[in-house]
Design a protein around this motif. Structure first.
Motif, PDB file in Angstrom:
ATOM      1  N   PRO A   1       0.824  -1.215   0.000  1.00  0.00           N
ATOM      2  CA  PRO A   1       0.000   0.000   0.000  1.00  0.00           C
ATOM      3  C   PRO A   1       0.858   1.266   0.000  1.00  0.00           C
ATOM      4  CG  PRO A   1       0.104  -0.918   2.223  1.00  0.00           C
ATOM      5  CD  PRO A   1       0.888  -1.852   1.346  1.00  0.00           C
TER       6      PRO A   1
ATOM      7  N   ILE B   1      -7.292   2.026  -4.083  1.00  0.00           N
ATOM      8  CA  ILE B   1      -8.058   1.591  -2.908  1.00  0.00           C
ATOM      9  C   ILE B   1      -9.124   2.639  -2.583  1.00  0.00           C
ATOM     10  CG2 ILE B   1      -7.973   0.905  -0.482  1.00  0.00           C
ATOM     11  CD1 ILE B   1      -4.934   0.380  -0.901  1.00  0.00           C
TER      12      ILE B   1
ATOM     13  N   LEU C   1      -2.476   0.099  -4.317  1.00  0.00           N
ATOM     14  CA  LEU C   1      -1.645  -1.090  -4.163  1.00  0.00           C
ATOM     15  C   LEU C   1      -0.726  -1.144  -5.381  1.00  0.00           C
ATOM     16  CD1 LEU C   1      -4.375  -3.654  -3.032  1.00  0.00           C
ATOM     17  CD2 LEU C   1      -2.582  -2.646  -1.600  1.00  0.00           C
TER      18      LEU C   1
ATOM     19  N   VAL D   1      -1.297   2.337   7.590  1.00  0.00           N
ATOM     20  CA  VAL D   1      -2.298   1.983   6.582  1.00  0.00           C
ATOM     21  C   VAL D   1      -3.674   2.477   7.010  1.00  0.00           C
ATOM     22  CG1 VAL D   1      -3.540   0.083   5.475  1.00  0.00           C
ATOM     23  CG2 VAL D   1      -1.052  -0.016   5.683  1.00  0.00           C
TER      24      VAL D   1
ATOM     25  N   TYR E   1      -9.839  -4.434   0.234  1.00  0.00           N
ATOM     26  CA  TYR E   1      -8.583  -4.268   0.967  1.00  0.00           C
ATOM     27  C   TYR E   1      -8.803  -3.353   2.172  1.00  0.00           C
ATOM     28  CZ  TYR E   1      -3.750  -3.165   2.116  1.00  0.00           C
ATOM     29  OH  TYR E   1      -2.564  -2.995   2.788  1.00  0.00           O
TER      30      TYR E   1
END
Length: 309
Positions: free
Chosen positions: A19, A58, A72, A120, A203
């Protein structure tokens, strides 16, 4: 959560992907998106550029003078080149529409690896918060991928598959001659992209343990100034040696569970390369912090220019 995953990329290959947070910043005194047509173009460019540069979106947010995207990507180079592609494509759009060719000259692209679970989650939550920059309700803001997340019902209203568009429709709606016949994207009755058709919301959802309340709690409890410094201002600001040493040590601890002094040469090379890409620094500063010669750092970075203090 699974931070690094195997995923099928737009070119059809299955790769291990990481990421990254991409930001396009630097226009404090200019307006990039002046009306809904500009916002719509920015979102479609974010989508088309991802397909060109083989990364997966994402979540994203476009506001009046900048944009953020979490992707990603197989490597930091791919993530950075994706940011450059957004800049190039939107610059062409802006020039065609307004006749201004230098609007993006002062903008800066930054691609940051999100190298911990905390990083993240907070980056994914920070991105839709940017709707507040436009004084908008996050839930109602049209120019973010927020509404794709934890959405269990199909979007209401008319939907059309982008893959079924004619060449003329594709050029009119997406401003591109790219062949989009294989994509799964959908547009609504306003011909705007439906975020859930191109964002990798699964995700994000697994990052928050499939818990919508966890996502909203993280979003609502964020220190926006801290995240802005970590994702936007920090990488663009030259730090003192002491602060840069602290950053390098923290990164070494996260990656390798050890201090800089005990790093192997191979790990130093990895860390020097990463910090050079993601921070505003110099060969002399990297040499001082890592205890290397300037020549050794220059060789790691592939720099052949004259070294200065």
């Amino acid at each position: 959560m699974r931070r690094v995953v195997s995923h099928r990329l737009p070119d059809g290959t299955i790769r291990r992907v990481h990421p990254f947070h991409i930001s396009l910043e630097g226009l404090e005194s200019s307006v990039l998106c002046r009306d809904d047509r500009d916002y719509d173009a920015m979102v479609k460019i974010i989508c088309v550029a991802a397909r060109r540069k083989n990364v997966i979106v994402i979540i994203y947010a476009a506001v009046s003078n900048h944009c953020h995207v979490a992707v990603l990507a197989a490597c930091q180079k791919d993530a950075y080149e994706y940011g450059l592609e957004i800049k190039k494509m939107y610059g062409m759009w802006f020039q065609r529409r307004y006749g201004e060719s230098a609007i993006l000259r002062r903008t800066d692209i930054c691609a940051i690896l999100l190298d911990s679970d905390w990083y993240v989650r907070n980056a994914l939550a920070y991105i839709p918060r940017n709707a507040l920059d436009n004084d908008c309700d996050i839930n109602a803001y049209r120019w973010t991928g927020f509404r794709a997340m934890f959405c269990k019902e199909p979007p209401a209203g008319k939907r059309q598959a982008v893959s079924k568009l004619t060449k003329r429709e594709r050029e009119r709606i997406f401003h591109t001659g790219d062949d989009l016949k294989g994509v799964t994207w959908l547009i609504d009755e306003r011909e705007e992209l439906i975020p859930g058709s191109f964002c990798e919301y699964r995700y994000l959802e697994q990052a928050f343990e499939e818990d919508h309340a966890f996502f909203l709690k993280t979003l609502g409890g964020q220190n926006a100034a801290e995240m802005q410094n970590k994702l936007i201002k920090g990488p663009r600001t030259m730090q003192t040696d002491g602060d840069f040493f602290k950053l390098a040590t923290e990164t070494s601890q996260r990656w390798f569970k050890t201090d800089l002094a005990t790093l192997s040469q191979e790990r130093k090379i990895r860390l020097v390369s990463y910090l050079n890409r993601t921070s505003r620094t110099t060969v002399p500063q990297l040499a001082r912090v890592f205890g290397l010669t300037r020549e050794a750092v220059a060789e790691i970075l592939g720099k052949r220019r004259t070294l200065s203090s």
